[in-house]
Design a protein around this motif. Structure first.
Motif, PDB file in Angstrom:
ATOM      1  N   GLY A  61       0.809  -1.213   0.000  1.00  0.00           N
ATOM      2  CA  GLY A  61       0.000   0.000   0.000  1.00  0.00           C
ATOM      3  C   GLY A  61       0.840   1.260   0.000  1.00  0.00           C
ATOM      4  O   GLY A  61       2.047   1.239   0.247  1.00  0.00           O
ATOM      5  N   ALA A  62       0.160   2.368  -0.249  1.00  0.00           N
ATOM      6  CA  ALA A  62       0.815   3.674  -0.330  1.00  0.00           C
ATOM      7  C   ALA A  62       1.352   4.140   1.027  1.00  0.00           C
ATOM      8  O   ALA A  62       2.216   5.029   1.076  1.00  0.00           O
ATOM      9  N   HIS A  63       0.892   3.551   2.115  1.00  0.00           N
ATOM     10  CA  HIS A  63       1.322   3.955   3.451  1.00  0.00           C
ATOM     11  C   HIS A  63       2.825   3.743   3.680  1.00  0.00           C
ATOM     12  O   HIS A  63       3.414   4.370   4.544  1.00  0.00           O
ATOM     13  N   TRP A  64       3.469   2.874   2.885  1.00  0.00           N
ATOM     14  CA  TRP A  64       4.907   2.640   3.063  1.00  0.00           C
ATOM     15  C   TRP A  64       5.723   3.881   2.724  1.00  0.00           C
ATOM     16  O   TRP A  64       6.866   4.027   3.177  1.00  0.00           O
ATOM     17  N   ASP A  65       5.134   4.791   1.961  1.00  0.00           N
ATOM     18  CA  ASP A  65       5.790   6.062   1.667  1.00  0.00           C
ATOM     19  C   ASP A  65       6.055   6.853   2.945  1.00  0.00           C
ATOM     20  O   ASP A  65       7.029   7.615   3.018  1.00  0.00           O
ATOM     21  N   MET A  66       5.199   6.673   3.958  1.00  0.00           N
ATOM     22  CA  MET A  66       5.368   7.406   5.232  1.00  0.00           C
ATOM     23  C   MET A  66       6.733   7.165   5.866  1.00  0.00           C
ATOM     24  O   MET A  66       7.270   8.038   6.544  1.00  0.00           O
ATOM     25  N   VAL A  67       7.291   5.969   5.675  1.00  0.00           N
ATOM     26  CA  VAL A  67       8.592   5.656   6.266  1.00  0.00           C
ATOM     27  C   VAL A  67       9.712   5.674   5.239  1.00  0.00           C
ATOM     28  O   VAL A  67      10.838   5.301   5.538  1.00  0.00           O
ATOM     29  N   GLY A  68       9.393   6.134   4.026  1.00  0.00           N
ATOM     30  CA  GLY A  68      10.442   6.372   3.052  1.00  0.00           C
ATOM     31  C   GLY A  68      10.713   5.276   2.048  1.00  0.00           C
ATOM     32  O   GLY A  68      11.766   5.280   1.409  1.00  0.00           O
ATOM     33  N   PHE A  69       9.801   4.331   1.901  1.00  0.00           N
ATOM     34  CA  PHE A  69       9.930   3.387   0.799  1.00  0.00           C
ATOM     35  C   PHE A  69       9.418   4.076  -0.456  1.00  0.00           C
ATOM     36  O   PHE A  69       8.567   4.962  -0.397  1.00  0.00           O
ATOM     37  N   GLN A  70       9.891   3.636  -1.607  1.00  0.00           N
ATOM     38  CA  GLN A  70       9.584   4.321  -2.856  1.00  0.00           C
ATOM     39  C   GLN A  70       8.258   3.922  -3.492  1.00  0.00           C
ATOM     40  O   GLN A  70       7.752   4.630  -4.325  1.00  0.00           O
ATOM     41  N   GLY A  71       7.724   2.783  -3.108  1.00  0.00           N
ATOM     42  CA  GLY A  71       6.488   2.332  -3.735  1.00  0.00           C
ATOM     43  C   GLY A  71       5.585   1.634  -2.742  1.00  0.00           C
ATOM     44  O   GLY A  71       5.718   1.792  -1.520  1.00  0.00           O
ATOM     45  N   THR A  72       4.670   0.842  -3.264  1.00  0.00           N
ATOM     46  CA  THR A  72       3.682   0.175  -2.417  1.00  0.00           C
ATOM     47  C   THR A  72       4.171  -1.156  -1.870  1.00  0.00           C
ATOM     48  O   THR A  72       3.522  -1.743  -1.018  1.00  0.00           O
ATOM     49  N   ASP A  73       5.334  -1.621  -2.337  1.00  0.00           N
ATOM     50  CA  ASP A  73       5.904  -2.892  -1.878  1.00  0.00           C
ATOM     51  C   ASP A  73       7.352  -2.674  -1.444  1.00  0.00           C
ATOM     52  O   ASP A  73       8.239  -2.513  -2.286  1.00  0.00           O
TER      53      ASP A  73
END
Length: 192
Positions: A61-73
């Motif tokens: 999901g898009a929530h991973w962007d909150m911790v600085g991952f670039q995508g949904t996986d």
């Protein structure tokens, strides 16, 4: 010159340090595996520790962007360093919690940066240092290659954060610095 006299290089003292070095390099090649419960627990623990959320987030999901991952996986970001990057982040949020909280707050600030992406890039730097022997003295001193590795990652991140704050760095400047540091690291490894 040092290439001509390799016996002058410091050596890891003890088989346990060799085993730890080899284990770290193997973990770097281990991909995130959804069928391994420990992998998912690590990922969820990092997310919860950084964001303060009490519940496990969905795996995708898009929530991973909150911790600085670039995508949904997050697995796609970990390809270059495997589970070792998650171990470094887990070390930060558990053993260096105040540092991790400060870094995360800085990453969410006015000149934000992707926390986990930076951590992954710093893990790559640490792997290069481990491979070329730059961590040997610290591993011998601590009697732990694992602790020396994690502490190098924490120190690099703390240094990057200090530079970010004091020099008003941005992602664009950071990309140029990363390219320059690669050249410097290669030169450093060549002289070992």
């Amino acid at each position: 010159m040092p290439r001509l006299v390799p016996f002058l290089r410091p050596r890891l003292r003890g088989e346990h340090l060799h085993a730890q070095r080899d284990m770290l390099l193997c973990v770097a090649k281990t991909p995130l595996d959804d069928t391994v419960d420990a992998h998912l627990r690590m990922l969820m623990s990092i997310f919860k520790a950084l964001t303060g959320n009490a519940r496990d987030p969905p795996r995708y999901g898009a929530h991973w962007d909150m911790v600085g991952f670039q995508g949904t996986d997050p697995a796609t970001d970990l390809r270059g360093v495997g589970m070792l990057s998650l171990l470094n982040a887990l070390y930060l949020v558990t053993r260096r919690r105040p540092l991790a909280q400060g870094l995360y707050a800085l990453s969410r600030g006015e000149r934000d940066f992707p926390f986990m992406t930076v951590s992954i890039n710093l893990t790559k730097v640490c792997i290069e240092a481990l491979r070329c022997g730059a961590l040997t003295a610290a591993a011998n001193e601590r009697n732990s290659a694992v602790d020396a590795f994690h502490e190098l990652h924490a120190a690099l991140y703390a240094h990057m954060a200090e530079q970010w704050r004091t020099r008003s760095l941005s992602i664009r400047v950071s990309a140029r610095a990363r390219r320059a540091s690669r050249v410097a690291r290669r030169a450093s490894c060549d002289t070992r």
